[in-house]
Each structure stands twice: as C-alpha cells, then as structure tokens.
Design a protein around this motif. Sequence first.
Motif, short mmCIF file in Angstrom:
data_model
loop_
_atom_site.label_atom_id
_atom_site.label_comp_id
_atom_site.label_asym_id
_atom_site.label_seq_id
_atom_site.Cartn_x
_atom_site.Cartn_y
_atom_site.Cartn_z
N ASN A 39 0.81 -1.22 0.00
CA ASN A 39 0.00 0.00 0.00
C ASN A 39 0.85 1.27 0.00
O ASN A 39 0.31 2.37 0.19
CB ASN A 39 -0.93 -0.02 1.21
N ARG A 40 2.17 1.11 -0.14
CA ARG A 40 3.12 2.24 -0.19
C ARG A 40 2.92 3.16 1.02
O ARG A 40 2.82 4.37 0.90
CB ARG A 40 2.95 3.01 -1.49
N VAL A 41 2.88 2.55 2.18
CA VAL A 41 2.74 3.29 3.43
C VAL A 41 4.06 3.22 4.18
O VAL A 41 4.54 2.12 4.48
CB VAL A 41 1.60 2.72 4.29
N PRO A 42 4.67 4.34 4.52
CA PRO A 42 5.92 4.30 5.30
C PRO A 42 5.67 3.74 6.69
O PRO A 42 4.60 3.92 7.28
CB PRO A 42 6.34 5.77 5.37
N GLY A 43 6.68 3.07 7.24
CA GLY A 43 6.54 2.51 8.56
C GLY A 43 6.25 3.54 9.62
O GLY A 43 5.55 3.26 10.60
N ARG A 44 6.76 4.78 9.48
CA ARG A 44 6.57 5.82 10.48
C ARG A 44 5.11 6.23 10.62
O ARG A 44 4.73 6.90 11.59
CB ARG A 44 7.41 7.03 10.13
N CYS A 45 4.27 5.87 9.64
CA CYS A 45 2.85 6.22 9.71
C CYS A 45 2.04 5.24 10.54
O CYS A 45 0.84 5.44 10.76
CB CYS A 45 2.26 6.29 8.31
N ILE A 46 2.69 4.15 10.98
CA ILE A 46 1.97 3.11 11.71
C ILE A 46 2.56 2.97 13.11
O ILE A 46 3.77 3.04 13.31
CB ILE A 46 2.06 1.75 10.98
N GLU A 47 1.65 2.77 14.07
CA GLU A 47 2.06 2.55 15.45
C GLU A 47 1.33 1.30 15.95
O GLU A 47 0.13 1.16 15.74
CB GLU A 47 1.69 3.75 16.30
N LEU A 48 2.06 0.38 16.58
CA LEU A 48 1.46 -0.84 17.13
C LEU A 48 1.32 -0.70 18.63
O LEU A 48 2.27 -0.29 19.31
CB LEU A 48 2.30 -2.06 16.79
N GLU A 49 0.14 -1.05 19.14
CA GLU A 49 -0.11 -1.00 20.57
C GLU A 49 -0.27 -2.41 21.11
O GLU A 49 -1.02 -3.22 20.58
CB GLU A 49 -1.38 -0.20 20.87
N ILE A 50 0.46 -2.70 22.19
CA ILE A 50 0.34 -3.98 22.88
C ILE A 50 0.22 -3.71 24.35
O ILE A 50 0.87 -2.81 24.90
CB ILE A 50 1.55 -4.89 22.58
N THR A 51 -0.64 -4.48 25.03
CA THR A 51 -0.84 -4.21 26.45
C THR A 51 0.38 -4.64 27.26
O THR A 51 1.15 -5.50 26.85
CB THR A 51 -2.07 -4.97 26.99
N GLU A 52 0.53 -4.01 28.41
CA GLU A 52 1.67 -4.30 29.27
C GLU A 52 1.69 -5.77 29.70
O GLU A 52 2.74 -6.42 29.68
CB GLU A 52 1.60 -3.40 30.51
N ARG A 53 0.53 -6.31 30.05
CA ARG A 53 0.47 -7.70 30.52
C ARG A 53 0.87 -8.67 29.41
O ARG A 53 1.63 -9.62 29.64
CB ARG A 53 -0.94 -8.01 31.02
N GLU A 54 0.37 -8.46 28.20
CA GLU A 54 0.69 -9.37 27.10
C GLU A 54 2.15 -9.25 26.68
O GLU A 54 2.78 -10.23 26.31
CB GLU A 54 -0.23 -9.10 25.92
N LEU A 55 2.69 -8.03 26.77
CA LEU A 55 4.10 -7.84 26.42
C LEU A 55 5.00 -8.60 27.38
O LEU A 55 5.99 -9.22 26.97
CB LEU A 55 4.44 -6.35 26.46
N MET A 56 4.66 -8.62 28.66
CA MET A 56 5.53 -9.23 29.65
C MET A 56 5.38 -10.74 29.72
O MET A 56 6.18 -11.42 30.36
CB MET A 56 5.23 -8.65 31.04
N SER A 57 4.34 -11.31 29.05
CA SER A 57 4.11 -12.75 29.16
C SER A 57 5.27 -13.56 28.60
O SER A 57 5.64 -14.59 29.15
CB SER A 57 2.80 -13.12 28.45
N GLN A 58 5.85 -13.13 27.49
CA GLN A 58 7.03 -13.80 26.90
C GLN A 58 8.00 -12.69 26.51
O GLN A 58 8.19 -12.39 25.34
CB GLN A 58 6.62 -14.64 25.68
N LEU A 59 8.61 -12.09 27.52
CA LEU A 59 9.33 -10.84 27.33
C LEU A 59 10.47 -10.97 26.32
O LEU A 59 10.57 -10.18 25.38
CB LEU A 59 9.87 -10.34 28.67
N ALA A 60 11.34 -11.96 26.48
CA ALA A 60 12.53 -12.05 25.63
C ALA A 60 12.14 -12.21 24.17
O ALA A 60 12.69 -11.54 23.28
CB ALA A 60 13.40 -13.22 26.09
N GLN A 61 11.19 -13.11 23.89
CA GLN A 61 10.78 -13.34 22.50
C GLN A 61 10.07 -12.11 21.93
O GLN A 61 10.28 -11.74 20.76
CB GLN A 61 9.86 -14.56 22.42
N ASN A 62 9.23 -11.47 22.76
CA ASN A 62 8.51 -10.29 22.28
C ASN A 62 9.45 -9.13 21.99
O ASN A 62 9.26 -8.40 21.01
CB ASN A 62 7.47 -9.87 23.32
N VAL A 63 10.46 -8.94 22.82
CA VAL A 63 11.42 -7.86 22.59
C VAL A 63 12.13 -8.06 21.26
O VAL A 63 12.31 -7.11 20.47
CB VAL A 63 12.44 -7.79 23.75
#
Length: 733
Positions: free
Chosen positions: A591-615
């Motif tokens: 869609n010729r959309v630059p990456g800077r135009c998109i932001e991904l949101e993830i909750t704190e709890r889900e991010l910490m569930s598998q921290l090393a792999q998610n990072v």
Amino acid sequence: MAWSQFVEALLLLIGGVVLLGVWISARRRDQRATLALRQSEERFRHLTSLSADWFWETDAEHRISWLSGGAAVAALFGGELAHGKRLWDVPGVEVEPRALVEHFTRLHELDAQLPFFNFVISRIDGGAQRTHAVTGKPRYDAAGRFLGYRGIGQDITEKRHAERALAEREKRFRDVLEASSEYVWETDLAWRYTFLSERIEAVLGHPRHQVIGRAPRDFMPLGEAQAMDGWFARRAARGESFRDLVHRSLTKSGGVIWQSVTGVPVYDPAGTHIGYRGTGADVTARKQAEDRIQYLATRDALTGLPNRALLSDRADQAVLAAARSRGSIAVLFLDLDRFKLVNESLGHGAGDALLRAVAERLGATLRRDDTLARIGGDEFVLLWNGLKNSRDASTLAQRALAILARPFTVEGRTLSITASIGISVYPGDGRDFGALLKNADAAAAHAKETGRNGFRFFSPELNARAVARLGMENDLRHALARGEFVLHWQPVVSSGPGRAGQLAGAEVLLRWQHPQQGMLMPDSFIPVAEDSGLIRPLGQWTLERAISQVGAWRHGRIGAEKLWFALNVSAQELAQGDTYVAQLAEALAANRVPGRCIELEITERELMSQLAQNVETLRKIGALGVRISIDDFGTGYSSLACLRQLPIDKLKIDRSFLRELDAHPHDLTIVQTIAAMAMALGLRIAAEGVESAAQVARLQAIGCDEWQGHHFSPSLEAAGFERLLTNRIALTG
C-alpha cells in the motif's frame, strides 16, 4: 533125516523168519521216520512260506547254501539265483558298504565267528525299496568245525517307514519346541513335575533336574502361591483342562515373571487320571504391554494423571458414596490462562514440560481420596471428596492458585502462569458427574472472562452465559466470510507549542456488526476470539484492511500525509515472530505506506508474558520504521529495568486511572509517576478515555503529549473520519 538135522533146519527157518520180521519192522520204522521227517519238512516249508520272515544258511565262505521260500524271499531275491552267492553279491541286493566293512572288520579283529544282529540289506525294485534285517549265528559240526551261518531275515520296510515317520514327527516336535517360546511340562496328580522340556531353563533359570519333582507353587511368590493352591486343588479334583492360566513365578535370579500355562488331563491305559500335561510360556512382555494399554486407556500419556474416563469412573463412585452418606463433593475445573502463548512462542516441547510441571505441583497437594485429572490441552479437573461446606472449596481453589503463582522453570526459562478455576458442588450444582463437570467448566469460563487468575462458583445464570458464549463463537467463525467486521477510527489529539488541539492521528478500532445483536465492541468478542484461536485471522484482516485504508487516504491527498495510525496487536499475533513481521512488511509495501505512519499498541500484561521473545520481535518491527507503544500501562507488572530494554516509543495511561483523577489523589500520584518515568526514559506519554476538560488540564499539567476520548470525538467510521480530514475540523473539546 536125522532128528538133529530137522531141529537144526527148523531153527534156521525160525531164525530167518525172525530176522525177516526184524527187518520188516525196521523197514517200517524207517518208513515211518522218513514220512515223519517229510511231514515235518513239509510243515516247516509250509510255515516258512507263510511267514513274513525268511530263513537261510551259508557255508563257511558266507555263500548261501539254503533259503526258505515264501513271499519275503521272492520279494528280496526275485528270480535271481541266490544259491552259491553271498548276500551282497546277489544282483539287485544292496548292502551299505560301510556296514559291510564294519562287519568283517569286527570278525577279523576278534578272530571268531560271532553272531550278528540286524545286518541291513535292501533291494530297489520298480522304484520301491524293500529293506530287510538279517540276523545270524555260527553253526558247527560234531568236531567243532565252523560250517557257516544260519539265521533269519525280516522285512523291516514298513517298520523303517514308521521309524522314519516317528523320527520326523519327533524332530518336527523338537524343532517347534526349539523355535517356540513355550516349554512342555507334565505333572502327577500332586502337581509335581515329572517331565520338562529344555525351554524351562531359559524361562526360570533353574536346571531341569532341579525343577523335576517340585511343584509350580514352589516357584511362585508367597501371595501368588496361596491364591493358586485352591485353584489347583479344584482343577485336580475335577480333572478339567484349562487354557491361558496367567500367574507370577520367581526366577533363579530372584526376578518376577508372568507365565501363561495351558494343560490337559493325562490318563493311563485303564482310564485312570494320573496327572496333567501341557505347555507354558513367559508372557511378561505381553502382560506388561497389556498393563501399559490399560494404563494408557485410563491415564493421560503426557502427565500420567487420570484421564477423563478414569475421572468419570471415580466421580461416579464418589457421587454414589455421597448420595448414601448425604455428603458433598466438589469439582474444580482449572483452565490455565494464556497457555497457547507458551506453545506458540516456545514450542510444544516447552508447553508439554510446563503441563507436566503443573501436574506434578498440583498432584503433590492431594489427599489420598482425591483425584486430579487432565482432560484436555491445558484443562485439569480436581475431584474433592468429603466436602464439608463451600468454604472448603474456596480454600482449595485459593491454594491451587497460590501453588501456580510460584514461577516454573522450563527448559532453562522462568515462566509464570495463572489459572481460571470454576467450582461446582454436589448435589446443588448437579446430580451426576456430567452435570457437575459442565457447570464447573461454565464457572471457569466466567472466571476467565472476569479477569483470569481467580475462581468462580457455578450459578444457574452461567448456563445462559455459556450458551451465549458458544453461540458467539459459532457466529464469530462465520463473521469474516460474511463481511460483518468494520473498522472505526478514534481521533488522537496532540498537545505542544503551536499544536494545541491538533489532530495527530487515530487509533484503529475493530467493530462487529452482528446481524442480530447490532454493533458489538471488542471487549465482548475479542476474549472469545483469543480462546477459540480466531484472533490471528481476525488480526490479519484488521492489519491488511487498516493499512489499505491508510494508503488510500495518504495518496488521496486529503490531509493524511502527516498523520499516524495505531493498531492493536495481540500477544498471539506477536508470538508468531518473523511471520507477523513479514505480514506487516508486506502490507506496508503493498500500500506504499511508510513505517513511520503506523504505530502498534500492545498491552503491558501481554508484552511481559514472553518478554525475551517479544522484545526480539518488536526490534524487528522497529526496523521497519513502525513505532511501538504500551497500552493500558500501569495495570501490569513491568519494572523500570524492563522498560529500559524495550524498543518502545510511548506509554498509554490506562483509562481506569483517569476516571477518578480528581476524587482519588492516589490515582493522580500514579499518573504523575508514570509521566515522570516516561520523560526520564525519553518516551512520549498518552492518555485514553479522556472525558472532561478537567482531565485535559490535569494531563497537560503533568506533561501528557497526546490524548483521546469522547471529550474530543467518538470513534468514527471511515467516511466520518475522512470528512474530519477534509474539513480540517478542530478537536479542541
């Protein structure tokens, strides 16, 4: 003539008459003797002709001097002239050369004419071989001179055939025994062994001679021998055959094996029962396999816990016992929270190891009469007998949650896991195990829906909730194909020098236009999608549709070039790792959309569930130019040290802190602390759920960069958001 002369003549006459009478008598005696001899010879010839055996004589040079007649002689010598020939010189008659050499060697070495027995000769006539055994003894004259041999011959063809057949049968029998794992045995009426084949030595390890004369019970463990004594006594009394009697035996080395024994009664010629005869075999491997099959039929192969079948059997017994005693039992249904993330991020090996660790830890707390079972992937059931009151069930559930709260170490990784527990109690929540399990499952689902890591008792209302949830899952499976999902766009306002109240971007929100229930919010169907495995296709659809719309706006020149758009990403999507990164990159490029135009949101709890792999995954996403923000910050358990490691750009304060911002000073303190921490780490700070001007003022005072909520604008459909862009509507609140 003188008287004297007359007397002399008379005497001569009388003497002549006497002599004549004597001669005549002798002649008659000779005739009678000759007749008797002839009759005897005739009788002998007649009998020998009728006999199956034949008779012979040889001279001192072993030449045949006399042969009896009969069929046997005719069969052996046929029309050949045998007189004057040695047996082995008669045409058609064969003697094994080695036997002939051995015979003469024996006579020569002993320098004597000795009897011989069963000297075998044969003749092949018309393809059929006749075999004879010849036995002879030396004969001598009155002076003791050796005259030759005299003896008997016997046709042993049929006997040889029978012997060969018997030998073949014996060899076949021995070959079968040798190849078979079974041994042959015989006993007397007291069950003492009278015969055993060699195989017994391989089975028990004892030499045969040490087993003969002893009874099977002498080689059994104590308890086994006592149980078998009665059985053997009953069988011996009735003289019945038996098959596949399985019992344990002790080997010479002290090991225990399983034997399968089959036997039939043995009778003597008079019909008297004298013992038993049969076979036995070591069936330890088969018995172990059967036990293993039985174990697997009632046990969970992974954890060794009872499976659903065994649990159902024990529960039915517990229900019957509780009904008789008017007691209670509790069924606790434990469903591990977010277990799919472990399998998806670490692999099924790690997931299996975690399940085994959970089973071991929970099983260590059981009482003897209780049962812990695994009935599904991450589902366990605890059957609690002798329940006194509902507080006991609550205590047990709390204990289980506390046990699971301690971290697990799996394959070198430290994992934390929680569970949602549902409780049903007999008899109030069900009169049979099926009803109790169903109701406990419904209560566990309710516990999961209301925040996880807790327990709920069953209530009648949960049945309706369970039915509704099942219906939603079924509808959800068809919603994508039917085109029932739509995207809404929540405007985000930024604050800064010269930018107060300016539109900065939008958060993309998923909505379900249900054909019967109308527009549904994500909170009502996202948990169902996560539990049913539908979150990934739903997330992929959202990603592709949102970026496609962003591309259309950017290239339509309606004022979207400087805006950014935020997408929510679930833990299950992030757990796909490189696969998710590739999907994101492909959508941006298409869609010729630059990456800077998109932001991904993830909750704190889900991010910490598998921290090393998610990072690691977030770093790869950041390499595309896409920004990362932590949603609902403050409700999880991340630490400052963790935040320093995360490749994030923004923290979003959870809306729960904003609702009572003025009424509860503690909430203001938390927000101020989050803002200060974000500024110290160089992160932007945003707030959602802004509902009033007072909240905006508070947020501006602590340095909040962005906010969103109904104070500025509700979420809009694509057409409404496009009008906002086109008309440059100010969002000052």
